[in-house]
Design a protein around this motif. Structure first.
Motif, PDB file in Angstrom:
ATOM      1  N   THR A  49      -0.240  -0.536   1.289  1.00 59.54           N
ATOM      2  CA  THR A  49      -0.855  -0.560   2.618  1.00 59.54           C
ATOM      3  C   THR A  49       0.031  -1.284   3.620  1.00 59.54           C
ATOM      4  OG1 THR A  49      -3.032  -0.627   1.570  1.00 59.54           O
ATOM      5  CG2 THR A  49      -2.933  -1.185   3.900  1.00 59.54           C
ATOM      6  N   ASP A  50       0.595  -2.423   3.207  1.00 65.29           N
ATOM      7  CA  ASP A  50       1.456  -3.196   4.105  1.00 65.29           C
ATOM      8  C   ASP A  50       2.724  -2.434   4.465  1.00 65.29           C
ATOM      9  OD1 ASP A  50      -0.331  -5.258   4.179  1.00 65.29           O
ATOM     10  OD2 ASP A  50       0.684  -6.484   2.680  1.00 65.29           O
ATOM     11  N   ASN A  51       3.198  -1.615   3.546  1.00 69.84           N
ATOM     12  CA  ASN A  51       4.381  -0.798   3.857  1.00 69.84           C
ATOM     13  C   ASN A  51       4.096   0.184   4.980  1.00 69.84           C
ATOM     14  OD1 ASN A  51       6.471  -1.740   2.133  1.00 69.84           O
ATOM     15  ND2 ASN A  51       5.482  -0.756   0.378  1.00 69.84           N
ATOM     16  N   ASP A  52       2.817   0.588   5.108  1.00 66.71           N
ATOM     17  CA  ASP A  52       2.415   1.478   6.206  1.00 66.71           C
ATOM     18  C   ASP A  52       2.117   0.696   7.484  1.00 66.71           C
ATOM     19  OD1 ASP A  52       2.632   3.823   4.769  1.00 66.71           O
ATOM     20  OD2 ASP A  52       0.548   3.771   4.076  1.00 66.71           O
ATOM     21  N   ASN A  53       1.380  -0.416   7.341  1.00 66.98           N
ATOM     22  CA  ASN A  53       0.894  -1.151   8.510  1.00 66.98           C
ATOM     23  C   ASN A  53       1.939  -2.076   9.120  1.00 66.98           C
ATOM     24  OD1 ASN A  53      -1.698  -0.037   8.481  1.00 66.98           O
ATOM     25  ND2 ASN A  53      -2.444  -1.540   6.989  1.00 66.98           N
ATOM     26  N   LYS A  54       2.711  -2.757   8.296  1.00 61.02           N
ATOM     27  CA  LYS A  54       3.695  -3.732   8.796  1.00 61.02           C
ATOM     28  C   LYS A  54       4.919  -3.762   7.882  1.00 61.02           C
ATOM     29  CE  LYS A  54       0.598  -7.165   6.700  1.00 61.02           C
ATOM     30  NZ  LYS A  54      -0.151  -8.413   6.877  1.00 61.02           N
ATOM     31  N   THR A  86     -11.021  -5.126  -4.918  1.00 61.63           N
ATOM     32  CA  THR A  86     -12.130  -4.168  -4.820  1.00 61.63           C
ATOM     33  C   THR A  86     -12.855  -4.191  -3.484  1.00 61.63           C
ATOM     34  OG1 THR A  86     -12.508  -4.419  -7.198  1.00 61.63           O
ATOM     35  CG2 THR A  86     -14.275  -3.396  -5.903  1.00 61.63           C
ATOM     36  N   PHE A  87     -13.369  -5.370  -3.105  1.00 62.07           N
ATOM     37  CA  PHE A  87     -14.326  -5.451  -2.002  1.00 62.07           C
ATOM     38  C   PHE A  87     -13.746  -5.052  -0.650  1.00 62.07           C
ATOM     39  CE2 PHE A  87     -16.826  -8.808  -4.535  1.00 62.07           C
ATOM     40  CZ  PHE A  87     -17.577  -7.813  -5.136  1.00 62.07           C
ATOM     41  N   LYS A  88     -12.446  -5.286  -0.442  1.00 60.08           N
ATOM     42  CA  LYS A  88     -11.882  -4.967   0.871  1.00 60.08           C
ATOM     43  C   LYS A  88     -11.858  -3.462   1.119  1.00 60.08           C
ATOM     44  CE  LYS A  88      -7.698  -5.525   1.920  1.00 60.08           C
ATOM     45  NZ  LYS A  88      -6.430  -6.189   2.211  1.00 60.08           N
ATOM     46  N   ASN A 119      -4.542   2.898  10.247  1.00 58.94           N
ATOM     47  CA  ASN A 119      -3.712   3.990   9.724  1.00 58.94           C
ATOM     48  C   ASN A 119      -3.306   3.754   8.272  1.00 58.94           C
ATOM     49  OD1 ASN A 119      -3.773   5.421  12.154  1.00 58.94           O
ATOM     50  ND2 ASN A 119      -2.011   4.305  12.972  1.00 58.94           N
ATOM     51  N   GLY A 120      -2.801   2.550   8.000  1.00 60.47           N
ATOM     52  CA  GLY A 120      -2.409   2.239   6.624  1.00 60.47           C
ATOM     53  C   GLY A 120      -3.601   2.215   5.685  1.00 60.47           C
ATOM     54  N   GLN A 151      -4.465   4.634   2.264  1.00 57.05           N
ATOM     55  CA  GLN A 151      -4.721   4.059   0.941  1.00 57.05           C
ATOM     56  C   GLN A 151      -6.155   4.281   0.465  1.00 57.05           C
ATOM     57  OE1 GLN A 151      -2.253   2.940  -0.923  1.00 57.05           O
ATOM     58  NE2 GLN A 151      -0.920   3.493   0.806  1.00 57.05           N
ATOM     59  N   GLY A 152      -6.907   5.096   1.201  1.00 55.72           N
ATOM     60  CA  GLY A 152      -8.236   5.465   0.758  1.00 55.72           C
ATOM     61  C   GLY A 152      -9.291   4.385   0.927  1.00 55.72           C
ATOM     62  N   MET A 153      -9.080   3.471   1.856  1.00 54.09           N
ATOM     63  CA  MET A 153     -10.069   2.419   2.080  1.00 54.09           C
ATOM     64  C   MET A 153     -11.239   2.945   2.904  1.00 54.09           C
ATOM     65  SD  MET A 153      -7.856  -1.049   2.597  1.00 54.09           S
ATOM     66  CE  MET A 153      -6.688  -1.599   1.333  1.00 54.09           C
ATOM     67  N   ASN A 154     -12.320   2.178   2.897  1.00 56.73           N
ATOM     68  CA  ASN A 154     -13.549   2.627   3.551  1.00 56.73           C
ATOM     69  C   ASN A 154     -13.996   1.606   4.593  1.00 56.73           C
ATOM     70  OD1 ASN A 154     -15.609   4.567   3.816  1.00 56.73           O
ATOM     71  ND2 ASN A 154     -17.015   3.320   2.605  1.00 56.73           N
TER      72      ASN A 154
END
Length: 308
Positions: free
Chosen positions: A66-71, A130-132, A201-202, A206-209
């Motif tokens: 995710t960080d590779n996408d966001n920052k 998990t929770f994030k 976007n990131g 990564q399939g987050m909700n």
């Protein structure tokens, strides 16, 4: 320097500063006894800071993609610090932090209270793994943990000296800590949603909700605006009910200038915010609101002494 960035040293300094302000800027000036010695209280601060630092590390370990996408320019794990080394540091920080917590729990003769530190470590791990990824659950947990770092002051410094004879007096100080904990929870909860808007976007890749993914950034901005309105109204009510009515005018002016005004700025900006830069600015504004909100305890204490 990369290690300091990894553990978010600015946030850790803010956490330690907050705990120092409550004890030495307020509680130490009141006509009450505090249980922990200065050294033991330093250990309490160290324990919370170490566990928080470990939480940042495990979060970055689990967030590499995710960080590779966001920052991408700020990624540390896998570049400056290996994943294996990060896990070792994470383990060492948690063991040390929980160990200190166990020692302090025995000092106050409440060994089961060490479970507080274990629960915090567990929640931070579950948040990262998990929770994030679950709608609003991660936001609530992060906000809750900041609130706990305030309430833990009362648990270790006030509760051991609370008896039936002074229960009412101690209840006043616990109530004040609870007020600040609720303030920190509400503002940090809003801030976590804003950060999700910044990283949408990131997170989507990564399939987050998160809320911005479910509702869209524009609708989420309106939700955040509504939450901000509620928070600002509650702040104004608190200033009028507990400060203005007790003639704490310096504290009221401080609250209006350094807490309410930034919240109004936040409300104006969030309504039309669209870019990553906009959301980053709004996140920083809320961090300053928390900072100045915590500092208000110094102004309240000064105002009380000045009125005496």
């Amino acid at each position: 320097m990369n290690f300091l960035r990894l553990i978010r040293y600015q946030n850790l300094l803010l956490l330690a500063f907050m705990q120092i302000v409550f004890r030495y800027g307020f509680l130490k000036h009141e006509a009450i006894y505090l249980f922990l010695s200065d050294f033991q209280y330093l250990l309490l601060i160290l324990s919370t800071v170490l566990i928080a630092a470990a939480g940042y590390i495990i979060n970055d370990v689990m967030d590499q993609e995710t960080d590779n996408d966001n920052k991408p320019n700020n990624v540390i794990i896998g570049k400056s610090i290996s994943e294996a080394m990060a896990y070792n540091i994470y383990f060492a920080l948690n063991v040390t932090g929980v160990g200190i917590g166990f020692y302090l729990s025995n000092i106050i003769q409440k060994p089961t209270f060490a479970g507080i530190f274990i629960i915090i470590v567990t929640l931070l791990y579950l948040y990262a793994t998990t929770f994030k990824r679950m709608l609003l659950i991660g936001n609530i947990i992060v906000a809750f943990l900041l609130a706990i770092s305030i309430l833990i002051i009362g648990v270790y410094d006030l509760l051991p000296l609370t008896f039936e004879s002074n229960q009412k007096e101690m209840g006043i100080y616990f109530s004040l800590l609870l007020d600040y904990a609720l303030f920190a929870f509400i503002i940090n909860f809003i801030r976590e949603i804003v950060k999700d808007m910044e990283d949408v976007n990131g997170d989507y890749n990564q399939g987050m909700n998160t809320l911005p993914i479910v509702l869209g950034v524009s609708r989420t901005a309106k939700v955040v605006f509504g939450l901000g309105i509620v928070a600002t109204v509650v702040l104004l009510w608190y200033l009028n009910t507990y400060l203005m009515n007790n003639n704490l005018y310096y504290a009221v002016i401080y609250g209006l200038v350094f807490v309410v005004s930034p919240m109004i700025f936040f409300l104006v900006k969030v309504w039309s915010a669209k870019s990553k830069k906009d959301f980053h600015l709004l996140s920083q504004v809320l961090k300053w609101v928390i900072f100045f909100g915590i500092l208000s305890i110094l102004v309240i204490n000064f105002n009380i002494k000045n009125n005496a």
